[in-house]
Design a protein around this motif. Structure first.
Motif, PDB file in Angstrom:
ATOM      1  N   GLU A 123      60.025  37.191  49.906  1.00 22.15           N
ATOM      2  CA  GLU A 123      61.396  36.681  49.844  1.00 22.15           C
ATOM      3  C   GLU A 123      61.566  35.510  48.882  1.00 22.15           C
ATOM      4  O   GLU A 123      62.648  35.320  48.330  1.00 22.15           O
ATOM      5  CB  GLU A 123      61.879  36.305  51.245  1.00 22.15           C
ATOM      6  CG  GLU A 123      62.177  37.506  52.124  1.00 22.15           C
ATOM      7  CD  GLU A 123      62.835  37.119  53.427  1.00 22.15           C
ATOM      8  OE1 GLU A 123      64.066  36.952  53.450  1.00 22.15           O
ATOM      9  OE2 GLU A 123      62.097  36.970  54.436  1.00 22.15           O
ATOM     10  N   LEU A 174      64.934  36.005  46.831  1.00 20.91           N
ATOM     11  CA  LEU A 174      66.117  35.178  47.089  1.00 20.91           C
ATOM     12  C   LEU A 174      66.896  34.801  45.826  1.00 20.91           C
ATOM     13  O   LEU A 174      68.136  34.907  45.819  1.00 20.91           O
ATOM     14  CB  LEU A 174      65.723  33.925  47.865  1.00 20.91           C
ATOM     15  CG  LEU A 174      65.544  34.119  49.372  1.00 20.91           C
ATOM     16  CD1 LEU A 174      64.706  32.994  49.974  1.00 20.91           C
ATOM     17  CD2 LEU A 174      66.897  34.193  50.067  1.00 20.91           C
ATOM     18  N   ASP A 222      71.500  28.992  57.862  1.00 16.66           N
ATOM     19  CA  ASP A 222      70.582  30.020  58.346  1.00 16.66           C
ATOM     20  C   ASP A 222      70.964  30.336  59.780  1.00 16.66           C
ATOM     21  O   ASP A 222      70.655  29.581  60.699  1.00 16.66           O
ATOM     22  CB  ASP A 222      69.132  29.528  58.251  1.00 16.66           C
ATOM     23  CG  ASP A 222      68.127  30.604  58.651  1.00 16.66           C
ATOM     24  OD1 ASP A 222      68.467  31.796  58.537  1.00 16.66           O
ATOM     25  OD2 ASP A 222      67.016  30.245  59.080  1.00 16.66           O
ATOM     26  N   THR A 271      72.524  32.959  55.433  1.00 16.24           N
ATOM     27  CA  THR A 271      71.477  33.932  55.704  1.00 16.24           C
ATOM     28  C   THR A 271      71.472  34.319  57.185  1.00 16.24           C
ATOM     29  O   THR A 271      71.840  33.528  58.055  1.00 16.24           O
ATOM     30  CB  THR A 271      70.083  33.383  55.339  1.00 16.24           C
ATOM     31  OG1 THR A 271      69.731  32.322  56.234  1.00 16.24           O
ATOM     32  CG2 THR A 271      70.056  32.852  53.916  1.00 16.24           C
ATOM     33  N   ARG A 284      68.603  36.702  59.139  1.00 13.75           N
ATOM     34  CA  ARG A 284      67.420  37.531  58.927  1.00 13.75           C
ATOM     35  C   ARG A 284      66.935  38.175  60.226  1.00 13.75           C
ATOM     36  O   ARG A 284      66.787  37.510  61.237  1.00 13.75           O
ATOM     37  CB  ARG A 284      66.312  36.686  58.301  1.00 13.75           C
ATOM     38  CG  ARG A 284      66.694  36.048  56.987  1.00 13.75           C
ATOM     39  CD  ARG A 284      65.692  35.035  56.503  1.00 13.75           C
ATOM     40  NE  ARG A 284      64.366  35.601  56.313  1.00 13.75           N
ATOM     41  CZ  ARG A 284      63.381  35.535  57.198  1.00 13.75           C
ATOM     42  NH1 ARG A 284      63.575  34.904  58.363  1.00 13.75           N
ATOM     43  NH2 ARG A 284      62.212  36.080  56.953  1.00 13.75           N
ATOM     44  N   TYR A 286      73.431  36.812  52.944  1.00 13.70           N
ATOM     45  CA  TYR A 286      72.127  37.448  52.728  1.00 13.70           C
ATOM     46  C   TYR A 286      71.552  37.866  54.076  1.00 13.70           C
ATOM     47  O   TYR A 286      71.439  37.038  54.993  1.00 13.70           O
ATOM     48  CB  TYR A 286      71.214  36.437  52.030  1.00 13.70           C
ATOM     49  CG  TYR A 286      69.749  36.790  51.896  1.00 13.70           C
ATOM     50  CD1 TYR A 286      69.258  37.369  50.737  1.00 13.70           C
ATOM     51  CD2 TYR A 286      68.838  36.486  52.917  1.00 13.70           C
ATOM     52  CE1 TYR A 286      67.901  37.647  50.587  1.00 13.70           C
ATOM     53  CE2 TYR A 286      67.492  36.764  52.776  1.00 13.70           C
ATOM     54  CZ  TYR A 286      67.029  37.348  51.615  1.00 13.70           C
ATOM     55  OH  TYR A 286      65.687  37.619  51.479  1.00 13.70           O
ATOM     56  N   THR A 293      68.500  40.411  56.229  1.00 14.97           N
ATOM     57  CA  THR A 293      67.330  41.278  56.206  1.00 14.97           C
ATOM     58  C   THR A 293      67.258  42.026  57.533  1.00 14.97           C
ATOM     59  O   THR A 293      67.596  41.473  58.587  1.00 14.97           O
ATOM     60  CB  THR A 293      66.011  40.508  55.992  1.00 14.97           C
ATOM     61  OG1 THR A 293      65.763  39.663  57.118  1.00 14.97           O
ATOM     62  CG2 THR A 293      66.069  39.662  54.734  1.00 14.97           C
ATOM     63  N   SER A 303      72.642  41.628  50.199  1.00 14.94           N
ATOM     64  CA  SER A 303      73.541  40.480  50.119  1.00 14.94           C
ATOM     65  C   SER A 303      74.860  40.925  49.498  1.00 14.94           C
ATOM     66  O   SER A 303      74.936  41.949  48.824  1.00 14.94           O
ATOM     67  CB  SER A 303      72.925  39.352  49.285  1.00 14.94           C
ATOM     68  OG  SER A 303      72.882  39.685  47.910  1.00 14.94           O
TER      69      SER A 303
END
Length: 392
Positions: A148, A152, A165, A232, A234, A261, A263, A387
């Motif tokens: 990552e 990123l 985050d 983000t 994740r 973003y 994942t 993203s």
């Protein structure tokens, strides 16, 4: 000259289609007169609603006694004036004071119910919030970061951004971003108190400053609109039964022109050789097990669709494979071993699986470990990265 009134720090709104009266912000009036228009709006909502009127307080940060008594007085009066009307006050466990204030309201007026919004929203998260799951999270982040940190920047990360985050877990990713990209601000939010406690301890132990760890509900964040350049989330959309609500919040707090973003995984694509057949069977069953608890660990390739439906543009998506060849194979083994402990342990038992099934289920994890440690073996765990930009 009359004194200038400070702008209200709260907001009320009535959605007639859904029959929802929403209150957000900080409700601390000096006197009831400051609430006159909001109380009139609530009274009007009660007159215009049929069946059930929802009072949504999920984003109400603070409320003093003046506001509490004024609002509940209107609610009780509305129910007694219209016996056919029911009121449902919706609160969140994130706002601890709300449960204390409203718990006795239904005893005063039986037509008023109090519901905790997020008690059913995270049906499987309890499995992933236990302290014993912390080592697996640390190892997973260690392994994915190798990929990552290169990925990123392709998705818009650069120094000086305001970063959030969301569903930060134990905070490792926020620490790594803080060190690598030097954001101007970084907020790390999670719904798990044990994970945040661990994150704060690590930050203290290592003298890390500048990360704002925050307890909060990702689907109803007590965060203002349009604050962050890069948001983000994740490995988290896949563990919520309504990921579109999380994305709606990510969109809200992201600044126009900023990027979101995410994942996610597709566990049925975990692989290994030798013993590929056993490994494949187990990870197909992992996907079914998570689905039983309303989680979707097959979400990875669906990320593009979710981001488009959330209203984002300039969608970028790619995938990478974490393998036993990424550094020490024992790291990969530790992750798989932790998966076995949680998935073939508490989760399979709680679903009611037979001992015979669990034995075969465990064997697939053991064979994945065998592949990872085999001198000629290969073991992989695929991750999808996606993203999108919030329109300006």
């Amino acid at each position: 000259m009359s004194p200038r009134l400070s702008p209200p720090r709260f907001r009320t709104e009535y959605n007639e289609n859904d029959q929802v009266f929403s209150i957000s912000g900080t409700l601390r009036p000096q006197g009831v007169q400051e609430l006159a228009s909001s109380l009139a709006q609530l009274q009007d909502a009660a007159r215009r609603s049929h069946g059930v009127l929802y009072i949504d307080m999920r984003r109400l940060v603070l409320m003093n006694n003046t506001a509490f008594h004024a609002l509940t007085g209107v609610m009780v009066e509305a129910c007694r004036a219209r016996p056919e009307l029911r009121l449902v006050v919706v609160i969140s466990t994130i706002v601890g004071w709300a449960a204390r204030r409203f718990r006795h309201l239904s005893q005063i007026e039986p037509a008023i119910a109090v519901e905790t919004y997020d008690s059913d929203f995270y049906p499987g998260q309890a499995f992933l919030e236990e302290g014993g799951f912390i080592p697996i999270l640390r190892t997973q982040t260690k392994m994915t970061w190798r990929h990552e940190r290169e990925i990123l920047p392709r998705h818009g990360m650069r120094p000086g951004l305001a970063v959030a985050d969301i569903c930060c877990g134990i905070g490792d990713f926020a620490v790594l971003v803080h060190k690598e990209f030097q954001p101007s601000r970084i907020v790390a939010l999670d719904h798990s108190r044990s994970s945040l406690a661990y994150a704060r301890k690590v930050a203290d132990d290592f003298g890390i400053q500048g990360i704002e760890y925050t307890y909060g509900d990702a689907a109803q964040m007590l965060v203002s609109d349009n604050q962050f350049d890069f948001v983000t989330c994740r490995h988290s959309l896949q563990i919520f039964n309504r990921p579109e609500l999380i994305l709606k919040e990510l969109h809200r707090i992201c600044r126009p022109g900023g990027r979101i973003y995410v994942t996610n995984e597709k566990n049925s694509h975990c692989l290994g050789e030798p013993r590929a057949e056993s490994i494949q069977w187990t990870y197909n069953e992992v996907a079914k097990l998570f689905a039983h608890f309303e989680m979707d660990v097959e979400l990875g390739p669906k990320s593009r669709r979710y981001l488009i439906e959330a209203g984002l543009e300039d969608i970028r998506i790619e995938s990478f494979m974490v393998t036993n060849l990424d550094g020490d194979p024992q790291d990969f083994v530790n992750v798989v071993s932790a998966w076995e402990g949680v998935y073939a342990g508490d989760m399979a038992v709680r679903r009611g699986d037979s001992p015979e099934f669990i034995e075969r289920f465990r064997q697939g994890f053991q064979d994945h470990i065998y592949a990872a440690l085999h001198p000629k073996g290969y073991a992989g765990w695929p991750i999808w990265v996606a993203s999108g930009r919030k329109p300006a």
